[in-house]
Write an enzyme that holds these catalytic residues in place. Structure first.
Site, PDB file in Angstrom:
ATOM      1  N   HIS A   1      44.211  62.300  29.212  1.00  0.00           N
ATOM      2  CA  HIS A   1      45.627  61.976  28.850  1.00  0.00           C
ATOM      3  C   HIS A   1      45.945  60.600  29.464  1.00  0.00           C
ATOM      4  CE1 HIS A   1      46.108  66.452  27.369  1.00  0.00           C
ATOM      5  NE2 HIS A   1      46.316  65.656  26.216  1.00  0.00           N
TER       6      HIS A   1
ATOM      7  N   GLN B   1      38.851  65.152  14.844  1.00  0.00           N
ATOM      8  CA  GLN B   1      40.372  65.030  14.563  1.00  0.00           C
ATOM      9  C   GLN B   1      40.621  63.297  14.494  1.00  0.00           C
ATOM     10  OE1 GLN B   1      43.769  66.427  16.914  1.00  0.00           O
ATOM     11  NE2 GLN B   1      43.596  64.813  18.278  1.00  0.00           N
TER      12      GLN B   1
HETATM   13  O1  PAF Z   1      44.966  66.328  20.079  1.00  0.00           O
HETATM   14  C1  PAF Z   1      46.093  66.925  20.304  1.00  0.00           C
HETATM   15  O2  PAF Z   1      46.752  66.924  21.190  1.00  0.00           O
HETATM   16  C2  PAF Z   1      47.018  66.984  19.020  1.00  0.00           C
HETATM   17  O3  PAF Z   1      46.085  67.401  17.947  1.00  0.00           O
HETATM   18  C3  PAF Z   1      47.757  65.977  18.455  1.00  0.00           C
HETATM   19  C4  PAF Z   1      47.016  64.709  17.978  1.00  0.00           C
HETATM   20  C5  PAF Z   1      48.839  65.519  19.533  1.00  0.00           C
HETATM   21  C6  PAF Z   1      48.608  66.156  16.935  1.00  0.00           C
HETATM   22  O4  PAF Z   1      49.336  67.428  17.474  1.00  0.00           O
END
Ligand code: PAF
Length: 278
Positions: free
Chosen positions: A34, A150
């Site tokens: 992150h 995703q």
């Molecule tokens: O990847 C994640 O942490 C989640 O799927 C996200 C993109 C924040 C959506 O809740």
């Protein structure tokens, strides 16, 4: 670093920002992956916003919504080192008030892999990302390649719905033994943690076979499954997939770019990882 907890205050703060805005949506319990997204967002934009929201809509019944790791003070400590301008921490009730009834469903690319194992998961992801994009109005939103399906889903949603946001994807950050960084790694006991690098080894095996000229996806999948089965703590193979990197349709003959992805249960968590054969 300003902390904002309501949608109204976030919209208000956004109206006052000029220039480009980089946005990093997260579910918290942050890790170095992150931090890398935030650093990249900061280096490419005038302003940076991070959201922390454990999105109930993307957890299927029986999944780990209640036990999902949460530690806002720890997240804040980490974020203070990279200093985004705003950290947006909405409440579940704020995001999903009573009688919330509108969902975003991206078809086809969500059918296989994670989508098959976690019904409704990508509907929840697409819906929360749509809401967050509407609230934050970012110039660019940053996602990690680790959640490859995703990324494909969000890109497709943004293209199909003509959303006014760029999607930037950052390579997976790995521990020294190759394990992809994930908030769920915290669930692993020490012996499971050691076993968890089998995912990376299986991906590297696929890459090696491909580099040696193997084009038959079935043979590569079989070799990966055999390797994973040799690890006694790798309990259930969710899937081992070699798919077209954009449509996510399974391939017979590998033509790059192909996404090699897998989900393996080690102890409590089901871990996922992937590489792209270019
Ligand atoms: O990847 C994640 O942490 C989640 O799927 C996200 C993109 C924040 C959506 O809740």
């Amino acid at each position: 670093m300003k902390i904002i907890k309501t949608i109204a205050a976030m919209k208000n703060a956004r109206e006052k920002l000029s220039g480009t805005v980089g946005f990093v949506p997260t579910m918290g319990y942050l890790h170095e992956g992150h931090m890398e997204l935030v650093r990249r967002a900061k280096s490419e934009n005038q302003r940076t916003i991070v959201s922390i929201f454990v999105n109930p809509a993307q957890f299927s019944p029986g999944e780990d919504l209640d036990s999902y790791p949460r530690d806002i003070p720890r997240d804040m400590e980490m974020l203070e080192k990279v200093e985004p301008d705003i950290v947006f921490i909405p409440s579940p009730r704020g995001m999903y008030p009573p009688r919330f009834n509108t969902w975003v469903d991206v078809e086809k690319v969500t059918e296989h892999m994670e989508g098959a194992l976690r019904p409704g998961h990508f509907r929840g992801v697409a819906t929360v990302c749509t809401k967050l994009f509407n609230i934050v109005q970012p110039t660019t939103a940053y996602f990690g390649q680790k959640d490859a399906q995703q990324v494909v889903t969000i890109r497709k949603m943004v293209a199909d719905l003509n959303m006014n946001v760029e999607i930037a994807v950052i390579p997976t950050l790995r521990e020294p033994d190759g394990l992809a960084m994930s908030s769920r790694n915290v669930y692993l006991k020490p012996d499971e943690r050691r076993a968890a690098c089998i995912l990376y080894h299986a991906l590297k095996l696929a890459e090696k076979l491909w580099a040696q000229g193997e084009k038959d996806a079935h043979r590569i999948r079989q070799a990966m499954i055999k390797l994973i089965e040799e690890e006694p703590l790798a309990e259930v193979i969710g899937y081992v997939s070699i798919a077209h990197a954009e449509t996510l349709e399974e391939l017979h003959e590998i033509k790059p770019p192909a996404l090699v992805s897998l989900a393996v249960k080690i102890g409590k968590p089901r871990l996922i990882d992937n590489i792209v054969l270019e």
